[in-house]
Write a protein that holds these residues in place. Structure first.
Motif, PDB file in Angstrom:
ATOM      1  N   ALA A  80     -54.633 -24.830  14.206  1.00 43.34           N
ATOM      2  CA  ALA A  80     -53.651 -24.352  13.235  1.00 43.34           C
ATOM      3  C   ALA A  80     -52.984 -25.498  12.487  1.00 43.34           C
ATOM      4  O   ALA A  80     -52.655 -25.358  11.298  1.00 43.34           O
ATOM      5  CB  ALA A  80     -52.596 -23.496  13.934  1.00 43.34           C
ATOM      6  N   ALA A  81     -52.770 -26.622  13.150  1.00 42.43           N
ATOM      7  CA  ALA A  81     -52.139 -27.763  12.483  1.00 42.43           C
ATOM      8  C   ALA A  81     -53.028 -28.305  11.370  1.00 42.43           C
ATOM      9  O   ALA A  81     -52.540 -28.671  10.285  1.00 42.43           O
ATOM     10  CB  ALA A  81     -51.820 -28.858  13.505  1.00 42.43           C
ATOM     11  N   ARG A  82     -54.334 -28.356  11.603  1.00 43.74           N
ATOM     12  CA  ARG A  82     -55.245 -28.846  10.572  1.00 43.74           C
ATOM     13  C   ARG A  82     -55.391 -27.832   9.442  1.00 43.74           C
ATOM     14  O   ARG A  82     -55.530 -28.206   8.271  1.00 43.74           O
ATOM     15  CB  ARG A  82     -56.604 -29.178  11.186  1.00 43.74           C
ATOM     16  N   VAL A  83     -55.354 -26.564   9.775  1.00 41.55           N
ATOM     17  CA  VAL A  83     -55.376 -25.525   8.740  1.00 41.55           C
ATOM     18  C   VAL A  83     -54.153 -25.677   7.836  1.00 41.55           C
ATOM     19  O   VAL A  83     -54.251 -25.634   6.601  1.00 41.55           O
ATOM     20  CB  VAL A  83     -55.399 -24.126   9.381  1.00 41.55           C
ATOM     21  N   ARG A  84     -52.988 -25.869   8.462  1.00 41.92           N
ATOM     22  CA  ARG A  84     -51.763 -26.051   7.679  1.00 41.92           C
ATOM     23  C   ARG A  84     -51.843 -27.319   6.837  1.00 41.92           C
ATOM     24  O   ARG A  84     -51.436 -27.318   5.668  1.00 41.92           O
ATOM     25  CB  ARG A  84     -50.547 -26.125   8.611  1.00 41.92           C
ATOM     26  N   ALA A  85     -52.371 -28.400   7.391  1.00 44.20           N
ATOM     27  CA  ALA A  85     -52.464 -29.664   6.646  1.00 44.20           C
ATOM     28  C   ALA A  85     -53.347 -29.502   5.412  1.00 44.20           C
ATOM     29  O   ALA A  85     -53.034 -30.030   4.340  1.00 44.20           O
ATOM     30  CB  ALA A  85     -53.001 -30.763   7.550  1.00 44.20           C
ATOM     31  N   ARG A  86     -54.446 -28.769   5.559  1.00 43.45           N
ATOM     32  CA  ARG A  86     -55.311 -28.535   4.400  1.00 43.45           C
ATOM     33  C   ARG A  86     -54.573 -27.720   3.347  1.00 43.45           C
ATOM     34  O   ARG A  86     -54.628 -28.018   2.149  1.00 43.45           O
ATOM     35  CB  ARG A  86     -56.585 -27.803   4.840  1.00 43.45           C
ATOM     36  N   LYS A  87     -53.886 -26.673   3.798  1.00 40.40           N
ATOM     37  CA  LYS A  87     -53.099 -25.850   2.876  1.00 40.40           C
ATOM     38  C   LYS A  87     -52.060 -26.681   2.146  1.00 40.40           C
ATOM     39  O   LYS A  87     -51.909 -26.593   0.920  1.00 40.40           O
ATOM     40  CB  LYS A  87     -52.439 -24.712   3.659  1.00 40.40           C
ATOM     41  N   ASP A  88     -51.338 -27.509   2.894  1.00 41.19           N
ATOM     42  CA  ASP A  88     -50.290 -28.343   2.288  1.00 41.19           C
ATOM     43  C   ASP A  88     -50.867 -29.297   1.252  1.00 41.19           C
ATOM     44  O   ASP A  88     -50.260 -29.547   0.203  1.00 41.19           O
ATOM     45  CB  ASP A  88     -49.551 -29.133   3.369  1.00 41.19           C
ATOM     46  N   ALA A  89     -52.037 -29.866   1.542  1.00 44.87           N
ATOM     47  CA  ALA A  89     -52.650 -30.806   0.605  1.00 44.87           C
ATOM     48  C   ALA A  89     -53.015 -30.123  -0.706  1.00 44.87           C
ATOM     49  O   ALA A  89     -52.803 -30.688  -1.802  1.00 44.87           O
ATOM     50  CB  ALA A  89     -53.887 -31.438   1.235  1.00 44.87           C
ATOM     51  N   VAL A  90     -53.544 -28.923  -0.614  1.00 47.51           N
ATOM     52  CA  VAL A  90     -53.908 -28.179  -1.823  1.00 47.51           C
ATOM     53  C   VAL A  90     -52.659 -27.826  -2.626  1.00 47.51           C
ATOM     54  O   VAL A  90     -52.624 -27.950  -3.863  1.00 47.51           O
ATOM     55  CB  VAL A  90     -54.703 -26.915  -1.458  1.00 47.51           C
ATOM     56  N   VAL A  91     -51.615 -27.384  -1.931  1.00 50.55           N
ATOM     57  CA  VAL A  91     -50.358 -27.027  -2.609  1.00 50.55           C
ATOM     58  C   VAL A  91     -49.732 -28.246  -3.274  1.00 50.55           C
ATOM     59  O   VAL A  91     -49.290 -28.180  -4.434  1.00 50.55           O
ATOM     60  CB  VAL A  91     -49.372 -26.390  -1.606  1.00 50.55           C
ATOM     61  N   LEU A  92     -49.666 -29.367  -2.558  1.00 51.06           N
ATOM     62  CA  LEU A  92     -49.063 -30.568  -3.125  1.00 51.06           C
ATOM     63  C   LEU A  92     -49.801 -31.028  -4.374  1.00 51.06           C
ATOM     64  O   LEU A  92     -49.186 -31.487  -5.347  1.00 51.06           O
ATOM     65  CB  LEU A  92     -49.030 -31.681  -2.082  1.00 51.06           C
TER      66      LEU A  92
END
Length: 458
Positions: A80-92
């Motif tokens: 879940a942490a890596r899923v969130r990190a990918r999401k955050d990178a796309v959003v940023l």
């Protein structure tokens, strides 16, 4: 002392930046005010982050389904942490693109802070006073939390913060059976969570025709999601390691259900309650929306309201179309109206639902004699070949004029394929016009003319 601009744009969602850029391109001095993150709901808490999660969830599901395709993957787990990190990178990245665009466009002054009207032509941001001949409001909306007994005694999540979880919930209870809730239900179920949806309405997805809703229900429950509709007497209470929901089912059974997390997805409220509307000579309706006419103009003709705040559309594409309407009329000499816009939207579960125009029920309620054609996705070659045969396609025509009224596809690439029919909807093409087209084989859209050929009056 007041700072003077030609135009003020309040809010940097989907319509605001585009409006500011068009105005600046004409030589205007434009103030763009944003109190939170550039890009609004879509970029930060809506389309962009949720679709990254849908993609991650699809990858997990496909890996587990690999054996069907002759691909052996072994046990599948989700970080879940890596899923969130990918999401955050796309959003940023998306947020950064909007920010750089606005901050580097000549004629636009970006101001951070909360804007409030102090008069029909004046806006305050902290101790700054701005004045402009024209003002454009694009403030978006936020999640609502209903006054369910006990909800103030427990922790809960909304669509904005559920995506920041670093763990997969053991059991996610979702309050509300909306389109947003269904997307999150499938996402977290595919991540490995137990998921239960609680909905007070007596019908599942009452906005959709019963056959389309049944297909969606079958897809979600087939993946192990529990869906309870027509519940009553709902209350919440703290529990060890989570929360307990107590309710009465539609069948009259009293249930106590314990979950690790609660997601509240029961609707959205326009961010208009702290804008100082009275000072501008405006007011919001009971839903929180600022009433506008067919060109997005408010009761004050120099103030336009775009996006969710005007109550005339709840999607990114309708917000952007509001910008196109306003810019076209104001700057390009066009005559564009909200009422010219055809209803189009998608439900981004997997496989997705794509909808355009009227449903069968809506068309009948509007007084049309209707022709209805359907096709199971199991009869679509492309769907069979990729191993995704869940769902159906449906077309609705007027029986007298033979013109297309609406269509829905729940199935493989349904959100994309249904847009094949959008020109037909806008150009009022008949069933014969569409059937005369030859599509590419093998695709989903090539089967639409066959569904149309089977259309019968109901």
């Amino acid at each position: 002392m007041s700072e003077t601009f030609d135009s003020i744009v309040i809010g940097a969602g989907q319509a605001g930046p585009a409006m500011a850029a068009r105005l600046a391109a004409t030589g205007e001095r434009v103030a763009l005010i944003e109190r939170d993150q550039m890009g609004g709901t879509c970029v930060n808490t809506g389309c962009t982050p949720t679709k990254t999660l849908v993609a991650s969830a699809h990858a997990a599901w496909l890996a587990r389904e690999g054996a069907r395709y002759g691909v052996l993957t072994g046990p599948v787990s989700v970080d879940a942490a890596r899923v969130r990190a990918r999401k955050d990178a796309v959003v940023l990245a998306a947020r950064g693109n909007v920010t750089r665009w606005m901050e580097n466009t000549a004629g636009i002054t970006v101001i951070r802070g909360h804007a409030r009207f102090t008069g029909p032509h004046t806006v305050a941001i902290d101790d700054r006073q701005l004045t402009a001949a024209r003002i454009f409001v694009n403030v978006g909306a936020r999640a609502t939390v209903p006054p369910v007994p006990g909800i103030d005694t427990i922790p809960y999540l909304t669509n904005a913060d559920v995506m920041d979880l670093d763990v997969v919930p053991d059991h996610l209870i979702i309050l509300g059976g909306s389109y947003i809730s269904l997307e999150f239900a499938q996402i977290f179920r595919r991540f490995g969570a137990e998921v239960t949806i609680l909905e007070a309405a007596p019908k599942f997805l009452g906005r959709e025709d019963a056959d389309i809703a049944a297909q969606i229900h079958e897809i979600l429950t087939g993946e192990g999601i529990r869906i309870e509709v027509g519940i009553t007497d709902l209350s919440f209470a703290p529990a060890d390691h989570g929360i307990t929901a107590r309710f009465r089912t539609a069948a009259g059974d009293d249930v106590a259900l314990t979950g690790s997390h609660l997601l509240v997805a029961t609707g959205r409220l326009p961010n208009t309650d702290d804008l100082g509307l009275e000072a501008a000579g405006l007011s919001a309706d009971p839903r929180g929306a600022i009433p506008v006419n067919d060109t997005c103009r408010s009761a004050q003709p120099h103030i336009w309201v775009l996006g969710e705040a005007n109550g005339r559309g709840a999607f990114t594409h309708t917000a952007y179309n509001d910008f196109e309407i306003v810019a076209g009329n104001l700057l390009d000499g066009e005559d564009r109206k909200i009422s010219d816009r055809k209803p189009v939207y998608a439900l981004f579960i997997d496989p997705p639902l794509g909808r355009i125009g009227m449903s069968e029920a809506e068309a009948s309620a509007a007084g049309h004699r209707v022709l209805v054609g359907t096709r199971a996705m199991a009869r679509v070659s492309r769907a069979v070949e990729v191993g995704e045969t869940r769902g159906m396609m449906k077309v609705v025509f007027d029986a007298e004029t033979r013109q297309l009224l609406g269509a829905a596809i729940i199935g493989f690439h349904g959100d994309e394929a249904v847009q094949f029919l959008l020109p037909a909807l806008y150009q009022r093409l008949t069933d014969h016009d569409i059937r005369s087209m030859t599509g590419i084989h093998p695709t989903v859209t090539e089967l639409l003319p066959y569904a149309i050929a089977d259309a019968k009056e109901v």
